[in-house]
Design an enzyme around this catalytic site. Sequence first.
Site, PDB file in Angstrom:
ATOM      1  CG  ASP A 145      -1.884   1.159   1.261  1.00  0.00           C
ATOM      2  OD1 ASP A 145      -1.677   2.130   0.507  1.00  0.00           O
ATOM      3  OD2 ASP A 145      -2.861   1.099   2.025  1.00  0.00           O
ATOM      4  CG  HIS A 146       0.769   4.357  -3.045  1.00  0.00           C
ATOM      5  ND1 HIS A 146      -0.361   3.801  -3.601  1.00  0.00           N
ATOM      6  CD2 HIS A 146       0.515   5.683  -2.926  1.00  0.00           C
ATOM      7  CE1 HIS A 146      -1.256   4.758  -3.804  1.00  0.00           C
ATOM      8  NE2 HIS A 146      -0.749   5.900  -3.410  1.00  0.00           N
ATOM      9  CG  HIS A 153      -5.071   4.005   0.128  1.00  0.00           C
ATOM     10  ND1 HIS A 153      -3.931   3.254   0.013  1.00  0.00           N
ATOM     11  CD2 HIS A 153      -5.342   4.452  -1.123  1.00  0.00           C
ATOM     12  CE1 HIS A 153      -3.531   3.242  -1.245  1.00  0.00           C
ATOM     13  NE2 HIS A 153      -4.368   3.964  -1.951  1.00  0.00           N
TER      14      HIS A 153
END
Length: 507
Positions: free
Chosen positions: A192-193, A255
């Site tokens: 998850d960036h 996110h």
Amino acid sequence: MATDRSGSTVAAAGPCLLVLFGASGDLTKRKLIPALYNLVGDRLLAEEFAVIGFARRDTSDADFRDQMRRNISEYATDGVDERTWAWLQSRLYFVGGEFHDDEAYKRLEAKIKEVEDQHHTGGNVLFYLAVAPEFFDPIVQKLAVQGMVKQNDGRWRRVVIEKPFGRDLATAKALNDSLLKVLDESQIYRIDHYLGKETVQNILVFRFANGIFEPIWNRRYVDHVQITVAETVGVEGRGGYYDETGALRDMVPNHIMQLISLVALEPPISFHADAVRDEQSKVLRAVQPMTPEEVLQKAVRGQYGAGTIGNRRLPDYRQEDRVDSLSKTETFVAMKLEIDNWRWKDVPFYLRVGKAMAQRDTEIVVQFRRPPFALFRETTINDIDPNELVIQVQPDEGISLSFGAKIPGATMRIGSVDMDFKYSEHFGTEVATGYERLLHDAFVGDQTLFQRADMVEAGWRIVAPVLDVWSALAARDFPNYAAGSWGPKAADELMTRDGRRWHRQDR
């Protein structure tokens, strides 16, 4: 050990080979190759390192290197140092083939052996799946059939999987079950960036390295928490994907749930990956899924219509490329969630995510309870603003705390004062894509910032009732907010019903 550009001492990764599926895609050219270039500049990669790109086209090693050189010129986060790039470019290789083609994986296996012999990568391989979700499982199964994910003689094999990890709870569970038949959980890195951002990582440091905050981080002192992820852009050419996905699937199970879990978790016994993720998982499992009736009261969806953002005029979402002209897909979501545990009982967590919003803004707001008014009842003060802690994730990473102070003068008046900290002003600006930390962690085997199977499934379990109700009852009022606004009116009403309002909504 190496010293990165911030002056921190960091362990360099050991010998390894990165196999990059989707090597001709946007993620590779915009983020992954620039991130690798930055890691080279920070001396965080071993001398025994190489990259094999894999994509559904036929090209040579030399052509692949030339293409990556053109890409780095365009997408580097800073100027390109030719010596640094030359080091990385000399380690780039390519294999072409279809993701379902057995022969392509045989060619890949042969290439891995060839590159291992040339660069002494020690048999350690990180497979990065920068591909469409429908290829996640087929690629892993093909690698397993070919024997390329087996770990032996101290050699490791790991797989990085991009989001979205499933479309709902059932598909997420099915994907987890299939992967875990051929991989151990310790080999799977669900990326998850957002967790590559410094401010997100700093949540744990902020909470647990500062004795003044942890004692008040609970239902006794906190009134509510808000999480906002607002984008000023529309779908930007991703209409086909986005219209099948929507804001809820795209942002909330991954996110948003990651941010909620970091804000709300109990102190882990250490920073070991599973110690942190155990506590994150407990928080997500404590979030109460809504009943169908609660979905109608506590969840809001929106779709943007035409409007102006800055100097740009955006059309209706339904007029975007590859979007259905009668689309019922949401581009905005707001929800009220509750965590049913000892620390957070009766403290609502409000979230909102949206495209084509008034301002680009990702922030976490912790609003504390108001103090008793009794002391000020005989003064001219009519109200006391609550203290707010704002963790700004983007675009200007930082933290601010507001508190009351007396305004100079003969009468008793209170003004709100902000104590602001910005990363760029205090530590200097570090050019980065957000993937450097995550790639480095995957190379060294640190899973702390990657989602575990139970966390993924817990996130989908929370949103499942909302998906069910929204699929059964199509929205009738779309589009219901103008591009350049803060979303539909119902999102404001979600807060005002509780006597609250979104943070700095009047900006």
